[in-house]
Design a protein around this motif. Structure first.
Motif, PDB file in Angstrom:
ATOM      1  N   GLU A  96       0.846  -1.201   0.000  1.00 34.34           N
ATOM      2  CA  GLU A  96       0.000   0.000   0.000  1.00 34.34           C
ATOM      3  C   GLU A  96       0.877   1.245   0.000  1.00 34.34           C
ATOM      4  O   GLU A  96       1.779   1.388   0.835  1.00 34.34           O
ATOM      5  N   ARG A  97       0.637   2.144  -0.953  1.00 36.49           N
ATOM      6  CA  ARG A  97       1.382   3.395  -1.007  1.00 36.49           C
ATOM      7  C   ARG A  97       0.590   4.449  -1.758  1.00 36.49           C
ATOM      8  O   ARG A  97      -0.453   4.143  -2.345  1.00 36.49           O
ATOM      9  N   LEU A  98       1.082   5.685  -1.743  1.00 42.01           N
ATOM     10  CA  LEU A  98       0.381   6.771  -2.420  1.00 42.01           C
ATOM     11  C   LEU A  98       0.381   6.579  -3.931  1.00 42.01           C
ATOM     12  O   LEU A  98      -0.616   6.827  -4.600  1.00 42.01           O
ATOM     13  N   THR A  99       1.507   6.174  -4.466  1.00 41.04           N
ATOM     14  CA  THR A  99       1.644   6.050  -5.908  1.00 41.04           C
ATOM     15  C   THR A  99       1.113   4.712  -6.404  1.00 41.04           C
ATOM     16  O   THR A  99       1.183   3.706  -5.701  1.00 41.04           O
ATOM     17  N   GLY A 100       0.598   4.722  -7.620  1.00 39.03           N
ATOM     18  CA  GLY A 100       0.074   3.505  -8.220  1.00 39.03           C
ATOM     19  C   GLY A 100       0.990   2.920  -9.272  1.00 39.03           C
ATOM     20  O   GLY A 100       0.727   1.836  -9.795  1.00 39.03           O
ATOM     21  N   ILE A 101       2.078   3.624  -9.620  1.00 38.82           N
ATOM     22  CA  ILE A 101       2.980   3.165 -10.666  1.00 38.82           C
ATOM     23  C   ILE A 101       3.637   1.852 -10.239  1.00 38.82           C
ATOM     24  O   ILE A 101       4.186   1.743  -9.144  1.00 38.82           O
ATOM     25  N   PHE A 102       3.574   0.878 -11.131  1.00 40.63           N
ATOM     26  CA  PHE A 102       4.162  -0.432 -10.857  1.00 40.63           C
ATOM     27  C   PHE A 102       5.197  -0.752 -11.926  1.00 40.63           C
ATOM     28  O   PHE A 102       4.949  -0.625 -13.118  1.00 40.63           O
ATOM     29  N   MET A 103       6.388  -1.150 -11.470  1.00 46.11           N
ATOM     30  CA  MET A 103       7.433  -1.623 -12.381  1.00 46.11           C
ATOM     31  C   MET A 103       7.893  -2.985 -11.894  1.00 46.11           C
ATOM     32  O   MET A 103       8.199  -3.154 -10.711  1.00 46.11           O
ATOM     33  N   SER A 104       7.944  -3.948 -12.793  1.00 45.45           N
ATOM     34  CA  SER A 104       8.413  -5.278 -12.424  1.00 45.45           C
ATOM     35  C   SER A 104       9.883  -5.204 -12.024  1.00 45.45           C
ATOM     36  O   SER A 104      10.588  -4.240 -12.346  1.00 45.45           O
ATOM     37  N   GLU A 105      10.362  -6.238 -11.348  1.00 42.57           N
ATOM     38  CA  GLU A 105      11.764  -6.251 -10.928  1.00 42.57           C
ATOM     39  C   GLU A 105      12.725  -6.084 -12.099  1.00 42.57           C
ATOM     40  O   GLU A 105      13.652  -5.257 -12.032  1.00 42.57           O
ATOM     41  N   PRO A 106      12.547  -6.828 -13.216  1.00 45.78           N
ATOM     42  CA  PRO A 106      13.469  -6.642 -14.344  1.00 45.78           C
ATOM     43  C   PRO A 106      13.412  -5.227 -14.927  1.00 45.78           C
ATOM     44  O   PRO A 106      14.446  -4.698 -15.358  1.00 45.78           O
ATOM     45  N   ALA A 107      12.215  -4.635 -14.972  1.00 43.84           N
ATOM     46  CA  ALA A 107      12.106  -3.283 -15.495  1.00 43.84           C
ATOM     47  C   ALA A 107      12.785  -2.288 -14.561  1.00 43.84           C
ATOM     48  O   ALA A 107      13.435  -1.337 -15.005  1.00 43.84           O
ATOM     49  N   TRP A 108      12.652  -2.496 -13.278  1.00 41.29           N
ATOM     50  CA  TRP A 108      13.215  -1.571 -12.285  1.00 41.29           C
ATOM     51  C   TRP A 108      14.738  -1.664 -12.242  1.00 41.29           C
ATOM     52  O   TRP A 108      15.431  -0.647 -12.265  1.00 41.29           O
ATOM     53  N   THR A 109      15.281  -2.885 -12.178  1.00 44.74           N
ATOM     54  CA  THR A 109      16.718  -3.062 -12.002  1.00 44.74           C
ATOM     55  C   THR A 109      17.482  -3.198 -13.319  1.00 44.74           C
ATOM     56  O   THR A 109      18.703  -3.017 -13.352  1.00 44.74           O
ATOM     57  N   GLY A 110      16.770  -3.508 -14.411  1.00 42.92           N
ATOM     58  CA  GLY A 110      17.425  -3.736 -15.699  1.00 42.92           C
ATOM     59  C   GLY A 110      17.327  -5.206 -16.076  1.00 42.92           C
ATOM     60  O   GLY A 110      17.570  -6.083 -15.249  1.00 42.92           O
ATOM     61  N   TRP A 111      16.957  -5.474 -17.321  1.00 46.73           N
ATOM     62  CA  TRP A 111      16.675  -6.840 -17.740  1.00 46.73           C
ATOM     63  C   TRP A 111      17.904  -7.737 -17.702  1.00 46.73           C
ATOM     64  O   TRP A 111      17.785  -8.966 -17.561  1.00 46.73           O
TER      65      TRP A 111
END
Length: 359
Positions: A96-111
């Protein structure tokens, strides 16, 4: 084995990536200073946060000051992402957080990042991940509101500030024209009203005793082939005003062989409101216009089931349907419970002497 020249080139590339990452880290740490300056003032007390919309607006405004990206663009992306999580809760689960933006682990850290849990903004940058440190703590946390929003803002900044730049940035990120359209629509709604709490509703017909309806969703229909009824029919006399049920934007307007003269409105919950069999339109509204709950968009009729202009093949009524966007497709659901809820709420407002929500 690699040659000495190849090794030297590799070292130079790593050094360059490290330098770029260091510069980005220094820039992102500025957010912490901006946040501290905004929240700790010696001349005035901090703003009282009344609800979640106020909290989000403060976050968007701070990020807008830092990046010069209009707050309503950030809000539009965030809200679109929130609707996608609602449509796909298992695939996009996050705390639960204010922001709704979701990035998968590979997208966040780099594929190609060997560490799927990497939180180091420098190494994430080397592997072309989206994750950034927006709070200035040296960590790129995929569930930190500031880091998440700054990471998306950083992506947008690579393309520029013009409307076309925004379009290209969204397309590059989502690779989905529907997503691009929705976010642009949301941004226009937020820009028009300059606030976030735009989720009130109105009944699609003027409250009174001049209409009748019951749950007709899912019943069989035969014209044009066997199909189910994807909506609720509200029977009324010709010319009764048809009203927008929501804050939204006109997405479709024109003739449909099944629905006759119809209008489609997209709201901020990524739902498509479909009004069919109209006798005519409010001439002051067009595709791309923003509407408010209770605003007249047309009038009850009996158009449809044929070529443009076909009328009178059934009693006059409003066909009201509602569809939810799942990202690649839309699916209809029964609008009857919502219609009953909106009707009851509006009757209560009228008893208190209040009109439908307005801007």
């Amino acid at each position: 084995m690699i040659s000495i020249s190849q090794f030297s080139l590799l070292c130079l590339r790593c050094a360059a990536y490290g330098l770029i990452a260091s510069i980005i880290w220094l820039n992102t740490s500025a957010y912490a200073k901006a946040e501290e300056k905004a929240s700790v003032s010696k001349t005035s007390p901090p703003k009282q946060v009344e609800n979640i919309y106020d909290s989000r607006k403060i976050l968007y405004d701070k990020m807008s000051v830092l990046t010069n990206i209009p707050w309503y663009r950030l809000a539009a992306i965030d809200q679109y992402e929130r609707t996608m999580t609602k449509a796909h809760p298992k695939d996009r689960k996050h705390p639960e957080r204010l922001t709704g933006i979701f990035m998968s682990e590979p997208a966040w850290t780099g594929w190609l990042n060997p560490d799927p849990k990497d939180v180091n903004p420098k190494s994430i940058e080397i592997f072309a991940g989206y994750g950034r440190d927006g709070s200035g703590d040296g960590i790129a946390d995929a569930n930190n509101d500031v880091d998440v929003l700054y990471s998306m803002a950083s992506h947008l900044l690579k393309y520029g500030y013009a409307d076309d730049d925004f379009y290209i940035a969204l397309w590059d990120y989502y690779q989905n024209s529907r997503a691009v359209q929705r976010i642009q629509q949301f941004a226009k709604i937020y820009q028009t009203f300059d606030r976030l709490d735009l989720f009130e509703h109105a009944f699609p017909l003027p409250i009174g005793n001049s209409y009748a309806y019951h749950d007709t969703w899912g019943s069989a229909r035969g014209w044009g082939g066997n199909r189910i009824h994807e909506g609720t029919d509200l029977f009324a006399y010709y010319g009764l005003p048809v009203r927008s049920t929501c804050y939204g934007i006109i997405e479709v307007k024109g003739w449909n062989p099944f629905g006759g003269w119809r209008i489609g409105i997209r709201d901020l919950e990524n739902r498509y409101h479909y009004y069919a069999h109209l006798s005519g339109y409010n001439k002051s509204i067009n595709i791309g216009d923003v509407v408010t709950p209770g605003q007249t968009i047309g009038w009850v009729g009996s158009s449809g089931y044929g070529k443009p202009g076909t009328q009178g093949k059934f009693p006059p009524h409003l066909h009201y349907g509602i569809y939810r966007d799942r990202g690649l497709v839309e699916w209809s659901f029964d609008p009857y419970p919502l219609l009953r809820q909106w009707e009851i709420e509006e009757r209560k407002r009228l008893k208190k002497g209040k009109t439908v929500p307005s801007s």
